[in-house]
Design a protein around this motif. Structure first.
Motif, PDB file in Angstrom:
ATOM      1  N   PHE A 238      -1.484   9.565   4.490  1.00  0.00           N
ATOM      2  CA  PHE A 238      -0.192   9.175   3.670  1.00  0.00           C
ATOM      3  C   PHE A 238       0.026  10.033   2.404  1.00  0.00           C
ATOM      4  N   GLN A 239      -0.990  10.056   1.495  1.00  0.00           N
ATOM      5  CA  GLN A 239      -1.041  10.374   0.243  1.00  0.00           C
ATOM      6  C   GLN A 239      -0.834  12.077   0.401  1.00  0.00           C
TER       7      GLN A 239
ATOM      8  N   VAL B 200       1.300   4.325  -2.819  1.00  0.00           N
ATOM      9  CA  VAL B 200       0.787   5.457  -2.442  1.00  0.00           C
ATOM     10  C   VAL B 200       2.098   6.468  -2.863  1.00  0.00           C
TER      11      VAL B 200
ATOM     12  N   PHE C  66       2.664  12.768   1.639  1.00  0.00           N
ATOM     13  CA  PHE C  66       3.746  12.477   0.650  1.00  0.00           C
ATOM     14  C   PHE C  66       3.777  13.612  -0.437  1.00  0.00           C
TER      15      PHE C  66
ATOM     16  N   PHE D 216      -5.223   2.154  -6.494  1.00  0.00           N
ATOM     17  CA  PHE D 216      -4.869   3.739  -6.285  1.00  0.00           C
ATOM     18  C   PHE D 216      -4.566   4.427  -7.500  1.00  0.00           C
TER      19      PHE D 216
ATOM     20  N   ILE E 182       0.893  -1.113  -0.132  1.00  0.00           N
ATOM     21  CA  ILE E 182       0.058   0.230   0.102  1.00  0.00           C
ATOM     22  C   ILE E 182       0.871   1.349  -0.142  1.00  0.00           C
ATOM     23  N   LEU E 183       2.025   1.315   0.679  1.00  0.00           N
ATOM     24  CA  LEU E 183       2.888   2.362   0.748  1.00  0.00           C
ATOM     25  C   LEU E 183       3.738   2.589  -0.359  1.00  0.00           C
TER      26      LEU E 183
ATOM     27  N   ALA F 218      -5.134   5.348   3.225  1.00  0.00           N
ATOM     28  CA  ALA F 218      -4.051   5.787   2.640  1.00  0.00           C
ATOM     29  C   ALA F 218      -4.164   7.438   2.528  1.00  0.00           C
TER      30      ALA F 218
ATOM     31  N   SER G  23       1.451   9.414  -5.300  1.00  0.00           N
ATOM     32  CA  SER G  23       1.741  10.658  -4.433  1.00  0.00           C
ATOM     33  C   SER G  23       2.966  11.415  -4.442  1.00  0.00           C
ATOM     34  N   LEU G  24       4.123  10.451  -4.335  1.00  0.00           N
ATOM     35  CA  LEU G  24       5.304  11.084  -3.951  1.00  0.00           C
ATOM     36  C   LEU G  24       6.091  11.507  -5.233  1.00  0.00           C
TER      37      LEU G  24
END
Lengths: 178, 268
Positions: free
Chosen positions: B46-47, A16, B50, A65, A12-13, B43, A20-21
């Protein structure tokens, strides 16, 4: 059981982070395929038998996602995992440098396969003509940047994994999921 | 024995591929929506963290890489500033005329809309459509179909999926988007479509209508989906379709969709 829950949280991380990063960190908003790289390294080290189910779970999480139709990333990651699994048996050796280059090759080929599979299924409802469809499917600029980013990220992740294995005196056998 | 093993393996792999293709092509609507909702809720913090953190880092990288261009930009901006100072004095007189024209064209000023501001917390990577995720959802009264704008009435997309605290916005550059538009200067009507995240094109413009390079393209309000008068961009290039039945124009958007940070949802 806890290991499996932890793995789901990790995927999941990773998903994400991919969504998103990375878009803001790298030029042209082209993001590396973080989840794909992790799956390929894992299959190459552990074999398909132990990783095939996790490739499906990771694909499912990625579909959630990235707002793609459920099944697109599952199919792409599963096919690539199967391909890497069968090729790793033939080409992967115990020698470190060769293993690194072989897995890097898997990552680059996996990137290309993933790129085309995702584009084919995303563009299936194409409104425009065949020319526009082909133009979007075979965009060499995007593909070239993706290959570059994935290669760079693979080197970092591979180095990290080797560092962790050395620090905690782990070998491939001890990383097995029970 | 080995043959049996291979056949079993192929059957398993084919089964999984068949299930995936079934999911992709039949796309059972709403079946996975509760699952997606749960994952997005988990999430969401976190989203947001980030995305905002990477934005700051991204700006730093951009600044460092742009240092060499700063001197040149400074010189051109100084010249531009001098030119603009002269224009301001002329614009004061033209302000009254602009208000009368705006009334005639019935453009939609922001004061007429109920707006909800939102931060962008995720965006699509290349090749997966054009969308952004914003940090406002059903809890704030957001609904599917609501238009999304930035600053003074510049349209960027519309809401296509809503969760409790987040919503997905499909940008105008997505190929699935279609908006009725008009040329603000010549009133030529057309249909705006996205080009797989790469740009915008106005098509279905009749040959008898006039399109000029540099004209502004605004929403026409036809079809009821979007309010009238929202600015989209300028015409960059005009051409005919392959069958010569219609005209089409390539549009440069007024804003860079990849640099969005704050947007406004027009609540009906």
């Amino acid at each position: 059981m806890y290991q499996k829950i932890l793995l789901v949280i990790i995927f999941i991380l990773l998903a994400v982070m991919q969504v998103s990063l990375f878009p803001n960190l790298l030029p042209y908003q082209i993001t590396p395929d973080l989840v794909l790289i992790v799956i390929i390294i894992w299959v190459a080290k552990q074999g398909l038998k132990k990783v095939w189910l996790w490739s499906i779970i990771a694909g499912f999480i990625l579909d959630i996602f990235t707002f793609r139709l459920i099944g697109i990333n599952i199919l792409a990651l599963f096919i690539i995992a199967c391909g890497v699994g069968s090729l790793a048996k033939r080409f992967l050796t115990a020698q470190k440098t060769t293993a690194f280059l072989v897995i890097l090759g898997f990552v680059e080929v996996g990137t290309i396969v993933n790129f085309f599979l995702l584009n084919i299924f995303t563009l299936k409802n194409s409104f425009f003509s065949l020319n526009n469809f082909l133009e979007s499917l075979f965009n060499p600029t995007i593909l070239a940047w993706k290959l570059l980013y994935n290669a760079g990220l693979f080197i970092i992740i591979f180095w990290l994994i080797n560092k962790i294995e050395k620090t905690f005196h782990l070998n491939s056998g001890k990383l097995l999921i029970k | 024995m080995l043959k049996k093993y291979f056949i079993l393996k192929i059957i398993k792999i084919s089964g999984i591929v068949a299930i995936c293709l079934f999911l992709i092509f039949l796309n059972p609507r709403g079946f996975f929506k509760p699952v997606r909702q749960i994952f997005l809720e988990i999430a969401y913090p976190f989203q947001k963290t980030f995305y905002l953190a990477s934005e700051k880092v991204g700006h730093t990288f951009e600044f460092l890489s742009s240092i060499s261009d700063l001197k040149q930009e400074n010189e051109s901006l100084t010249a531009r500033n001098n030119q603009l100072t002269y224009q301001v004095t002329q614009l004061i007189n033209e302000k009254k005329e602009n208000e009368t024209l705006r009334e005639q064209l019935k453009l939609a000023p922001r004061k007429q809309h109920n707006l909800k501001s939102a931060w962008v917390i995720a965006q699509a990577s290349q090749g997966s459509g054009s969308w952004i995720l914003i940090d406002t959802g059903a809890n704030d009264g957001i609904q599917i179909g609501m238009p999304v704008i930035v600053s003074d009435g510049i349209l960027v997309g519309k809401i296509t999926a809503v969760e409790k605290n987040s919503s997905k916005v499909r940008l105008l550059t997505d190929s699935l988007n279609a908006v009725n538009v008009i040329d603000a200067e010549t009133q030529a009507k057309g249909l705006l479509k996205g080009r797989y995240g790469l740009g915008l094109i106005v098509g279905m413009v009749e040959q008898t209508d006039v399109l000029k390079v540099g004209d502004n393209i605004i929403t026409s309000g036809l079809g009821g989906g979007m309010p009238k008068g929202l600015l989209i961009g300028k015409i960059q290039q005009v051409s005919n379709t392959a069958d010569k039945l219609f005209q089409q124009a390539v549009i440069i958007p007024k804003v860079k969709y990849s640099k969005l940070t704050v947007v406004f949802v027009i609540k009906k």
